[in-house]
Design an enzyme around this catalytic site. Structure first.
Site, short mmCIF file in Angstrom:
data_model
loop_
_atom_site.label_atom_id
_atom_site.label_comp_id
_atom_site.label_asym_id
_atom_site.label_seq_id
_atom_site.Cartn_x
_atom_site.Cartn_y
_atom_site.Cartn_z
CG ASP A 48 -61.49 -10.99 44.43
OD1 ASP A 48 -61.72 -10.66 43.25
OD2 ASP A 48 -62.09 -10.49 45.40
CB SER A 49 -62.02 -13.19 39.12
OG SER A 49 -60.75 -12.84 38.60
CG ASP A 87 -58.71 -8.16 43.14
OD1 ASP A 87 -58.61 -6.93 42.96
OD2 ASP A 87 -59.37 -8.91 42.40
CE LYS A 117 -59.14 -5.33 40.91
NZ LYS A 117 -60.46 -5.60 41.59
CD GLU A 119 -64.47 -6.06 44.42
OE1 GLU A 119 -65.58 -6.05 45.01
OE2 GLU A 119 -64.08 -7.02 43.74
CD GLU A 186 -66.39 -6.35 37.24
OE1 GLU A 186 -66.82 -7.49 36.96
OE2 GLU A 186 -65.58 -6.12 38.15
#
Length: 289
Positions: A48-49, A87, A117, A119, A186
């Site tokens: 999602d970056s 993501d 993925k 978070e 990260e």
């Protein structure tokens, strides 16, 4: 040469056992994915970056499931023999399990990802377990979690004191217990990341987390300096500077069009003279005008 075969979660766990480092790159479109696959990358993360890198947002928070499905589909077309992780974007897995699985289904069925993925640590372990039980591989992500950047007070290094290190270890173990096949670490201190990697049976993939992880992930655009006004990052190594080459190439194109150097003789298609004479009259067309 035989076609490359995509990895799966069994292969990935065995690579950790065999101490073979994993390579992952974050990419967002067809040409980037194609080039990464041709270069031999193990996994592609559709992060999602993309909100920051290709959509121009300040954070990842505005990114939607529609954005992720669209970009994952493009990556899947470009890298048909590579393991693809996508993501789940902001606030798509913090409601009911039914809502979460609905978004997971879209990413898998419409985007053609192989895994998702999420978070977070212990607080999302039950969600990870539900997604895994539904038959979808899950990659965890702890440490600096960009979707929570407003809550954690910015892009700060994680694991700098004993309490934080203990929390990260507990989060990692909770995700492993929930069924995650691996975990992204990260911006975690090298010592803490190495300790987590040693403790877990599943692979860790570091970004700014030092040399003790089982693999590494970097963003395609960082590896190649593919951006304007590139911001240097301590944890990134750039392997080529295509940003300058792109800028220079386009600038030269602009100049040649302005000066009429392009197109040249070798770039044009000529009609038969009889055709030209029949349409416009003999000798009435100047090909250079």
């Amino acid at each position: 040469m035989a076609a490359k075969r995509a990895l799966n979660i069994v292969n990935l766990k065995k690579m950790k056992q065999d101490k073979i480092p994993l390579t992952m790159i974050t990419a967002y479109d067809y040409p980037s994915a194609s080039l990464a696959e041709e270069a031999g990358i193990d996994m592609i993360l559709v992060g999602d970056s993309l909100g920051n890198v290709v959509l121009g947002y300040e954070t990842t928070i505005p990114v939607t499931v529609e954005d992720m499905v669209y970009h994952t589909r493009a990556v899947a077309r470009g890298a048909q023999h590579t393991f693809i992780v996508t993501d789940l974007p902001f606030m798509t897995y913090h409601g009911s399990i039914d809502e979460t699985l609905r978004e997971v289904r879209r990413v898998m069925q419409e985007g053609h990802a192989h895994a998702v993925k999420l978070e977070g640590g212990a607080e999302i372990a039950s969600t990870v377990q539900a997604v895994v039980q539904a038959g979808v591989p899950v990659l965890g992500h702890i440490g600096l979690t960009p979707q929570s950047v407003n809550q954690i007070g910015g892009y700060r290094i994680q694991g700098k004191d004993e309490k934080d290190a203990r929390r990260l270890m507990e989060d990692a173990k909770a995700l492993e217990q929930a069924g995650a096949f691996g975990i992204v670490l990260e911006l975690v201190t090298e010592e803490v990341a190495a300790a987590i990697s040693k403790e877990l049976a599943i692979p860790t993939i570091g970004i700014g987390a030092g040399r003790g992880c089982d693999g590494q992930v970097l963003v395609f655009h960082d590896v190649l300096k593919y951006t304007s006004a590139y911001r240097e990052k301590k944890f990134v190594k750039t392997y080529a500077d295509i940003g300058d080459q792109i800028r220079s190439g386009i600038s030269e194109y602009v100049n040649e069009v302005k000066t009429r150097a392009f197109p040249g003789e070798q770039h044009v298609f000529a009609a038969d003279e009889k055709v030209v004479d029949g349409l416009y009259g003999k000798g009435k067309v100047d090909r250079q005008s």
